[in-house]
Scaffold this motif. Structure first.
Motif, PDB file in Angstrom:
ATOM      1  N   CYS A  17       0.919  -0.937   0.046  1.00  0.00           N
ATOM      2  CA  CYS A  17       0.359  -0.069   0.333  1.00  0.00           C
ATOM      3  C   CYS A  17       1.096   0.904   0.155  1.00  0.00           C
ATOM      4  CB  CYS A  17      -0.555   0.691   1.001  1.00  0.00           C
ATOM      5  SG  CYS A  17       0.056  -0.028   2.803  1.00  0.00           S
ATOM      6  N   GLY A  18       2.405   1.610   0.376  1.00  0.00           N
ATOM      7  CA  GLY A  18       2.799   1.991   0.151  1.00  0.00           C
ATOM      8  C   GLY A  18       2.829   3.158   1.878  1.00  0.00           C
ATOM      9  N   ASN A  19       2.070   2.790   2.848  1.00  0.00           N
ATOM     10  CA  ASN A  19       2.327   3.225   3.866  1.00  0.00           C
ATOM     11  C   ASN A  19       3.686   2.952   4.632  1.00  0.00           C
ATOM     12  OD1 ASN A  19       1.968   3.746   6.786  1.00  0.00           O
ATOM     13  ND2 ASN A  19       0.742   1.753   7.434  1.00  0.00           N
ATOM     14  N   LEU A  20       4.208   3.711   5.297  1.00  0.00           N
ATOM     15  CA  LEU A  20       5.280   2.853   6.080  1.00  0.00           C
ATOM     16  C   LEU A  20       5.481   2.814   7.425  1.00  0.00           C
ATOM     17  CD1 LEU A  20       7.153   7.231   5.624  1.00  0.00           C
ATOM     18  CD2 LEU A  20       8.260   5.169   4.856  1.00  0.00           C
ATOM     19  N   ASP A  21       6.535   2.098   7.359  1.00  0.00           N
ATOM     20  CA  ASP A  21       6.039   1.075   8.763  1.00  0.00           C
ATOM     21  C   ASP A  21       7.554   0.535   9.035  1.00  0.00           C
ATOM     22  OD1 ASP A  21       5.201   0.276  11.394  1.00  0.00           O
ATOM     23  OD2 ASP A  21       3.826  -1.118  10.053  1.00  0.00           O
ATOM     24  N   VAL A  22       7.313  -0.725  10.033  1.00  0.00           N
ATOM     25  CA  VAL A  22       8.619  -1.505  10.992  1.00  0.00           C
ATOM     26  C   VAL A  22       8.618  -2.924  10.001  1.00  0.00           C
ATOM     27  CG1 VAL A  22       9.219   0.173  12.804  1.00  0.00           C
ATOM     28  CG2 VAL A  22       6.880  -1.708  12.729  1.00  0.00           C
ATOM     29  N   ARG A  23       7.532  -2.711   9.992  1.00  0.00           N
ATOM     30  CA  ARG A  23       7.316  -4.441   9.180  1.00  0.00           C
ATOM     31  C   ARG A  23       7.051  -3.986   7.694  1.00  0.00           C
ATOM     32  NH1 ARG A  23       2.375  -7.324  11.341  1.00  0.00           N
ATOM     33  NH2 ARG A  23       2.124  -6.230  14.126  1.00  0.00           N
ATOM     34  N   ASP A  24       6.843  -5.405   6.588  1.00  0.00           N
ATOM     35  CA  ASP A  24       6.773  -5.416   5.497  1.00  0.00           C
ATOM     36  C   ASP A  24       5.799  -6.267   5.263  1.00  0.00           C
ATOM     37  OD1 ASP A  24       6.104  -4.564   2.574  1.00  0.00           O
ATOM     38  OD2 ASP A  24       8.315  -4.901   1.924  1.00  0.00           O
ATOM     39  N   PRO A  25       4.332  -6.550   4.776  1.00  0.00           N
ATOM     40  CA  PRO A  25       3.569  -5.689   4.764  1.00  0.00           C
ATOM     41  C   PRO A  25       3.597  -5.131   5.885  1.00  0.00           C
ATOM     42  CG  PRO A  25       3.157  -7.454   3.217  1.00  0.00           C
ATOM     43  CD  PRO A  25       3.955  -8.480   4.409  1.00  0.00           C
ATOM     44  N   CYS A  26       2.871  -3.916   6.239  1.00  0.00           N
ATOM     45  CA  CYS A  26       2.634  -2.965   7.319  1.00  0.00           C
ATOM     46  C   CYS A  26       1.575  -3.507   7.984  1.00  0.00           C
ATOM     47  CB  CYS A  26       2.410  -1.242   6.540  1.00  0.00           C
ATOM     48  SG  CYS A  26       0.789  -1.071   6.298  1.00  0.00           S
ATOM     49  N   SER A  27       1.627  -2.764   9.606  1.00  0.00           N
ATOM     50  CA  SER A  27       0.091  -2.782  10.162  1.00  0.00           C
ATOM     51  C   SER A  27      -1.159  -3.484   9.690  1.00  0.00           C
ATOM     52  CB  SER A  27       0.872  -2.140  11.793  1.00  0.00           C
ATOM     53  OG  SER A  27       1.860  -2.420  12.124  1.00  0.00           O
ATOM     54  N   VAL A  28      -1.067  -2.162   8.799  1.00  0.00           N
ATOM     55  CA  VAL A  28      -2.446  -2.296   8.332  1.00  0.00           C
ATOM     56  C   VAL A  28      -3.086  -2.949   7.430  1.00  0.00           C
ATOM     57  CG1 VAL A  28      -3.977  -0.057   6.914  1.00  0.00           C
ATOM     58  CG2 VAL A  28      -2.541   0.623   8.507  1.00  0.00           C
ATOM     59  N   CYS A  29      -1.933  -4.190   6.518  1.00  0.00           N
ATOM     60  CA  CYS A  29      -2.360  -4.786   5.576  1.00  0.00           C
ATOM     61  C   CYS A  29      -2.434  -5.815   5.865  1.00  0.00           C
ATOM     62  CB  CYS A  29      -1.457  -4.341   4.245  1.00  0.00           C
ATOM     63  SG  CYS A  29      -1.232  -2.670   2.409  1.00  0.00           S
ATOM     64  N   THR A  30      -1.707  -6.207   7.154  1.00  0.00           N
ATOM     65  CA  THR A  30      -1.935  -7.439   7.665  1.00  0.00           C
ATOM     66  C   THR A  30      -2.657  -7.790   8.934  1.00  0.00           C
ATOM     67  OG1 THR A  30      -0.405  -6.703   8.715  1.00  0.00           O
ATOM     68  CG2 THR A  30       1.188  -7.919   7.380  1.00  0.00           C
ATOM     69  N   ASP A  31      -3.171  -6.268   8.554  1.00  0.00           N
ATOM     70  CA  ASP A  31      -4.641  -6.453  10.301  1.00  0.00           C
ATOM     71  C   ASP A  31      -5.872  -7.257   9.805  1.00  0.00           C
ATOM     72  OD1 ASP A  31      -6.407  -6.230  11.958  1.00  0.00           O
ATOM     73  OD2 ASP A  31      -6.076  -3.820  12.190  1.00  0.00           O
ATOM     74  N   ALA A  32      -6.384  -8.361   9.835  1.00  0.00           N
ATOM     75  CA  ALA A  32      -7.220  -9.044   8.979  1.00  0.00           C
ATOM     76  C   ALA A  32      -8.679  -8.231   9.636  1.00  0.00           C
ATOM     77  CB  ALA A  32      -7.080 -10.255   9.812  1.00  0.00           C
ATOM     78  N   THR A  33      -8.524  -7.759  10.379  1.00  0.00           N
ATOM     79  CA  THR A  33      -9.874  -6.941  10.861  1.00  0.00           C
ATOM     80  C   THR A  33     -10.461  -6.412  10.213  1.00  0.00           C
ATOM     81  OG1 THR A  33      -9.289  -4.921  12.752  1.00  0.00           O
ATOM     82  CG2 THR A  33      -9.464  -7.482  13.275  1.00  0.00           C
ATOM     83  N   ARG A  34      -9.497  -5.227   9.071  1.00  0.00           N
ATOM     84  CA  ARG A  34     -10.554  -4.721   8.508  1.00  0.00           C
ATOM     85  C   ARG A  34     -11.114  -5.300   7.400  1.00  0.00           C
ATOM     86  NH1 ARG A  34      -7.359   0.534   9.144  1.00  0.00           N
ATOM     87  NH2 ARG A  34      -5.740   0.817  11.042  1.00  0.00           N
ATOM     88  N   ASP A  35     -11.792  -4.156   6.585  1.00  0.00           N
ATOM     89  CA  ASP A  35     -12.834  -4.856   5.541  1.00  0.00           C
ATOM     90  C   ASP A  35     -11.980  -4.703   4.362  1.00  0.00           C
ATOM     91  OD1 ASP A  35     -14.898  -4.971   3.664  1.00  0.00           O
ATOM     92  OD2 ASP A  35     -15.743  -2.702   4.625  1.00  0.00           O
ATOM     93  N   PRO A  36     -12.078  -5.700   3.617  1.00  0.00           N
ATOM     94  CA  PRO A  36     -11.080  -5.755   2.113  1.00  0.00           C
ATOM     95  C   PRO A  36     -12.435  -5.278   1.024  1.00  0.00           C
ATOM     96  CG  PRO A  36     -12.332  -8.205   3.060  1.00  0.00           C
ATOM     97  CD  PRO A  36     -12.780  -7.499   4.843  1.00  0.00           C
TER      98      PRO A  36
END
Lengths: 201, 201
Positions: A63-82
């Motif tokens: 997604c282009g977010n900046l984070d300490v992991r790749d894929p980022c915390s947002v992309c790997t958050d399974a609770t988010r509406d895909p």
């Protein structure tokens, strides 16, 4: 400072602190002194936290977010509406939308907006990956959360055209009166938009 | 932030930045993002500068200043007038006087002011070393650059008494109208002091 009251290491610390957004030359001096005084409780953990982030930070390949992991915390958050993908110009916009906490969706960071005057074209932005995501994934709606500026609207229009044939629903943020805002101080464009988009009570 | 948009390392960086004087919770978030974006040009040198200061900083054994060397840059500056010793409560006051650049003298940092209410007595301050310096060295004048507060004036009075028999000249900063200040906004005490200390034109 006319003469050195402290060694060059401290002067360098002050100069670097002055470049941190929110601090100026004067507050950088005050911040440096407080950091030095609270070196065990504050400066040492802060330097350590910076080193840790420096060693791990990267741009999310999804997604282009900046984070300490790749894929980022947002992309790997399974609770988010895909099914909902929110397009933002910058990581700062992603953080701002998350603070609002209105949606539990995923994001796509463009890395800027189209700006012919600044020489920023479609190839300079993270647009091809967006088109691919909008078509490949389970995405049902793409919300273009871009600024209500000429560049933001140009970018929104460009992306809308690219997504027209994909069948995905494309939306934008509402224009209107800011919550807590006085009508008296609002510009005519915002007022006109708020009138056009009026809702029933 | 309701949910994690970034890993715990970044959240920790934001929390620590929020404790730096001049930054609050909101500007800390903005500062963190800018530091991450400018990690090569800004965050990496800043973390390095902090580590370097952390490794070298100490309290000057002569005057109580904070510096990366001991004795400090001020005490070892041979161009400074050895006959004038300026007494300050805090390192911040030393830096402020140096910014004014009015004097090229040496300093003595008390580390606070006498404050019976806060339980700070003579033994908690760097006073014995001051008395020794005022008598042993080539000091001809001790300028008590302490705040015009109850605690500052109590401390000045106490030190004046201790130095009375040493024969050294003891002075204090003038009271008066701040440069650029409006008379209308000044308190009566300052105005009275400015009238008493009026000078001929």
């Amino acid at each position: 400072m006319s003469r050195a009251v402290a060694g060059p290491e401290i002067e360098r610390l002050i100069q670097l602190l002055a470049r941190v957004p929110g601090l100026g030359p004067r507050s950088a001096r005050r911040a440096a002194l407080q950091l030095i005084k609270k070196r065990e409780q504050l400066m040492s953990p802060l330097a350590g936290a910076m080193q840790e982030v420096l060693g791990k930070i990267s741009t999310c390949r999804v997604c282009g977010n900046l984070d300490v992991r790749d894929p980022c915390s947002v992309c790997t958050d399974a609770t988010r509406d895909p099914t909902l993908l929110i397009v933002v110009a910058d990581v700062a916009d992603l953080w701002a939308l998350e603070r609002a906490g209105a949606l539990n969706a995923r994001y796509h960071v463009l890395g800027g907006t189209l700006s012919p005057l600044d020489g920023i074209g479609p190839d300079d932005l993270n647009i091809p990956a967006l088109i691919a995501r909008a078509q490949d994934e389970a995405v049902g709606e793409v919300l273009l959360a871009l600024g209500a500026t000429v560049d933001g609207q140009t970018t929104a229009h460009y992306i809308t055209e690219l997504l027209r044939e994909s069948g995905v629903k494309v939306t934008r943020l509402a224009h209107g009166v800011p919550v807590g805002g006085e009508l008296d101080y609002l510009d005519e464009g915002t007022l006109s938009a708020a009138i056009r988009s009026r809702t029933s009570l």
